[in-house]
Scaffold this active site. Structure first.
Site, PDB file in Angstrom:
ATOM      1  N   GLU A 144      69.711  82.837  30.399  1.00 56.78           N
ATOM      2  CA  GLU A 144      69.907  82.000  29.209  1.00 56.78           C
ATOM      3  C   GLU A 144      71.236  82.258  28.500  1.00 56.78           C
ATOM      4  OE1 GLU A 144      66.474  82.336  26.645  1.00 56.78           O
ATOM      5  OE2 GLU A 144      65.415  80.823  27.794  1.00 56.78           O
ATOM      6  N   GLU A 316      61.052  78.879  33.140  1.00 61.52           N
ATOM      7  CA  GLU A 316      60.063  79.525  32.273  1.00 61.52           C
ATOM      8  C   GLU A 316      59.271  78.425  31.569  1.00 61.52           C
ATOM      9  OE1 GLU A 316      61.916  82.286  29.560  1.00 61.52           O
ATOM     10  OE2 GLU A 316      63.114  83.203  31.135  1.00 61.52           O
ATOM     11  N   TRP A 324      58.127  83.838  18.965  1.00 61.06           N
ATOM     12  CA  TRP A 324      59.430  83.832  18.297  1.00 61.06           C
ATOM     13  C   TRP A 324      59.658  82.703  17.285  1.00 61.06           C
ATOM     14  CZ3 TRP A 324      61.246  79.192  19.956  1.00 61.06           C
ATOM     15  CH2 TRP A 324      60.882  78.757  21.245  1.00 61.06           C
ATOM     16  N   GLU A 364      58.177  91.516  22.780  1.00 63.06           N
ATOM     17  CA  GLU A 364      57.431  90.283  23.079  1.00 63.06           C
ATOM     18  C   GLU A 364      55.944  90.539  23.326  1.00 63.06           C
ATOM     19  OE1 GLU A 364      59.733  88.272  26.118  1.00 63.06           O
ATOM     20  OE2 GLU A 364      61.278  87.732  24.646  1.00 63.06           O
TER      21      GLU A 364
END
Ligand code: GAL
Length: 661
Positions: A144, A316, A324, A364
């Protein structure tokens, strides 16, 4: 074409004695691809030059033994602590001048030559070690680009790189001074070494300078990606090079990065995006809180498909709640399946879920996986299994490629930078403008392809839209000349030269024989002071004063008497940002002129043409009967009465249009 499912997996997060069981369950679920490794640098090279690749080799072997195909990530989004300590000036610097330090991820500067070299070194080491492994079928470069706003950095490395780039581009300070108009506010420079970065100024910096900085920064991302792609190609022949893009991320030119990829992919988090990346109001967000925006994923599917000549994946896919966004609701039952099918409807080869098992530790830990932290099946698991079964049952029924859509929209990253630099009105956001057009086409049941302004191929479309284009490219003008469909240009298109100045002839600066029109002035508008258009609807946020030439016909006028929509031949120009009502009548009118049938769909229902089939999706909370569109017969998947989260796939005859009104 074989459509497949995959998953993102982190062997380094789990005891090794669990890997084989994980691999067995993945294969049992019907997954075929597994992405690994993209953040594992501290385990792959705990000290400089001390490579520990054995565990990775065992992980790949374990997955391969179950027949799983590995997508191996380069770990350059997470440089380890020892490396950052060795060269602390590789850290990016924010616009406020502060260093963005070690402690999370993406802590590197694209301009830093030393880090570029390090990224080459680790990519080469991995390429040599695993490039020929039969289990490795593809590579993911980094992770990313621009995540956490990391394309732009205001470091000394960036300043030196920018100065050298400007010297190559302009050759002489005089040429730069002319192009930028630095006589304004006494900004003239006599030496490229004196040029500063456009941050920490008292008020706004020179727009042409910022535009060049944006171009430069985008090229640094391209350079970084290309360096890895070249090494992978040399050491892992026959494997696909992939990068995973993000949603509503415009800081670098994805067409330019995509040119070096075999497959573009992106990371699709529909509920997170609705919460933190949508311009829609609260009412809309409430309605789609568990389904996601009905058009946002589709837009990115169409955009990224265009960045690598048609081959694309979802790398993904949101499998449950994320961690988030401001709020992180769980998806409605059936939505993980629907999102997966929407991707296939737009031509995806593979949809890969993020992630296999929810991590019980670190940043996460609140993000769902297909498995819960205790390895029991989470809600997304059964939906992925259903998609796998359905893919198996549909087999080769679907065509290999989605084929050409009805409508093309030109998308251009430099335009996004330009209107960010000089919005002239708070709401003038390029993505929002283009997306408004896109949504309106989807609401009419149309399928859309996105084409780049740098290499637009318009042949075969019935209608092409060019909203908010910063500056004409010769390629786009040539494409318009050779196009026999209808074109809608504007608002604000062609309103600057490439040097960020107003064109001599005034916008939209097209050759007169194409469009004899001048925009004599523009105004931006508060949201509560729109301009009414005679016949219905308004211009919101932005309105232009059009002066049509003799050959130009006025089709719509504002209530205060200004031409709003004009036409010369098949070219239309729109002098404002239409609200939803005006947008719908405009799109209907253009589609009718172009000979494309449309149908008003409810907000939650969407269609996508894929070769000889049409997919229907219900993002809404009420049932919808596809018979209302005139459909009869048995869908090849699903049923005609679409429940909330429902998916149906219908065969359509020949090349004819889906819906006839
Ligand atoms: C993506 C990222 C993943 C993970 C995920 C969580 O943006 O690539 O590494 O952080 O978000 O939703």
């Amino acid at each position: 074409m074989n459509r497949t499912l995959g998953v993102c997996y982190y062997p380094e997060h789990w005891p090794e004695d669990r890997w084989a069981e994980d691999a067995r369950r993945m294969a049992g679920l019907g997954l075929t691809h597994v992405r690994i490794g993209e953040f594992a640098w501290s385990r792959l090279e705990p000290r400089r030059g001390h490579y520990e690749f054995d565990w990775m080799a065992r992980a790949i072997d374990t997955l391969h033994a179950e027949g799983l195909k590995v997508v191996l990530g380069t770990p350059t989004a997470t440089p380890p602590k020892w490396l950052v300590d060795e060269m602390p000036d590789m850290l990016p610097v924010g616009a406020d001048g502060t260093v963005r330090g070690f402690g999370s991820r993406r802590h590197y500067d694209f301009s830093h030559e030393g880090y570029l070299e390090e990224s080459r070194r680790i990519t080469l080491a991995l390429g040599r070690a695993f490039g020929a492994h039969p289990g490795v079928v593809a590579w993911q470069t980094d992770n990313e680009y621009d995540c956490h706003n990391t394309t732009l950095s205001y470091s000394s490395a960036a300043r030196a790189g920018f100065q050298a780039w400007l010297q190559r581009k302009y050759q002489s300070p005089e040429a730069l001074n002319r192009a930028w108009g630095t006589v304004f506010w006494s900004m003239e420079i006599s030496d490229f070494g004196k040029i500063e970065l456009p941050n920490l100024t008292v008020t706004e910096p020179n727009p042409a300078q910022v535009m060049d900085f944006r171009r430069y920064a985008s090229e640094m991302v391209v350079r970084f990606n290309r360096a890895q792609a070249e090494i992978i190609r040399a050491h892992s022949p026959g494997r696909d090079v992939i990068h995973n893009f993000m949603g509503r991320t415009l800081a670098f030119d994805h067409f330019d990065v995509g040119a070096d990829l075999d497959i573009s992919s992106w990371d699709s988090y529909p509920l997170g995006f609705l919460e933190d990346r949508s311009d829609q109001g609260d009412e809309w967000k409430r309605r789609f809180v568990r389904a996601g925006d009905p058009d946002f994923q589709a837009f990115h599917h169409d955009l990224y498909r265009a960045t690598s000549k048609g081959r694309w994946w979802v790398m993904e896919q949101q499998p449950g709640q994320v961690n988030w966004a401001p709020h992180n609701p769980a998806p409605r039952d059936g939505m993980v399946r629907l999102w997966s099918w929407e991707a296939f409807a737009h031509g995806a080869e593979t949809v890969s879920y993020f992630r296999w098992r929810q991590a019980p530790f670190a940043q996460e830990q609140m993000h769902a996986g297909l498995l819960r932290p205790d390895s029991t099946e989470a809600e997304g698991f059964a939906e992925a299994a259903q998609v796998a079964r359905e893919l198996g049952a549909l087999g080769e029924t679907l065509d290999a490629k989605p084929g050409r859509a009805d409508v093309a929209i030109v998308f251009d990253y430099p335009s996004a930078w330009a209107w960010e630099i000089q919005p002239q009105g708070r709401e003038f956001d390029y993505f929002r403008l283009v997306f408004d057009f896109y949504r309106s086409l989807r609401q009419l049941g149309l399928s859309v392809d996105i084409v780049p302004a740098s290499a637009p191929e318009l042949d075969g479309y019935h209608l092409a839209l060019i909203p908010g284009l910063f500056a004409w490219t010769p390629e786009l003008i040539a494409a318009i000349r050779g196009f026999d469909g209808k074109v809608l240009i504007g608002p604000r298109s062609g309103s600057k030269t490439k040097d960020f100045a107003i064109p001599d002839t005034l916008p939209p600066a097209l050759p007169k024989e194409l469009l004899d029109l001048r925009v004599s002035r523009v105004e931006s508008l508060r949201g509560d002071t729109p301009v009414r258009i005679a016949g219905g609807g308004t211009f919101q946020f932005w309105r232009e004063f059009l002066e049509p030439g003799a050959e130009v016909e006025t089709l719509l006028t504002s209530e205060d008497g200004v031409a709003a929509l004009v036409r010369q031949g098949s070219l239309h120009y729109l002098g404002g940002w239409p609200d939803q009502e005006l947008m719908r009548t405009l799109m209907q009118r253009l589609a009718a002129e172009a000979g494309v049938a449309t149908k008003d769909l409810p907000d939650g229902v969407r269609l996508r043409r894929h070769g000889g089939h049409v997919f229907a999706f219900n993002y809404g909370e009420t049932r919808f009967d596809l018979a209302e569109l005139g459909w009869t017969g048995e869908p090849v998947l699903g049923v005609l009465v679409l429940e909330p989260s429902g998916v149906a796939v219908m065969a359509v005859a020949g090349a004819g249009y889906l819906i006839r009104t």
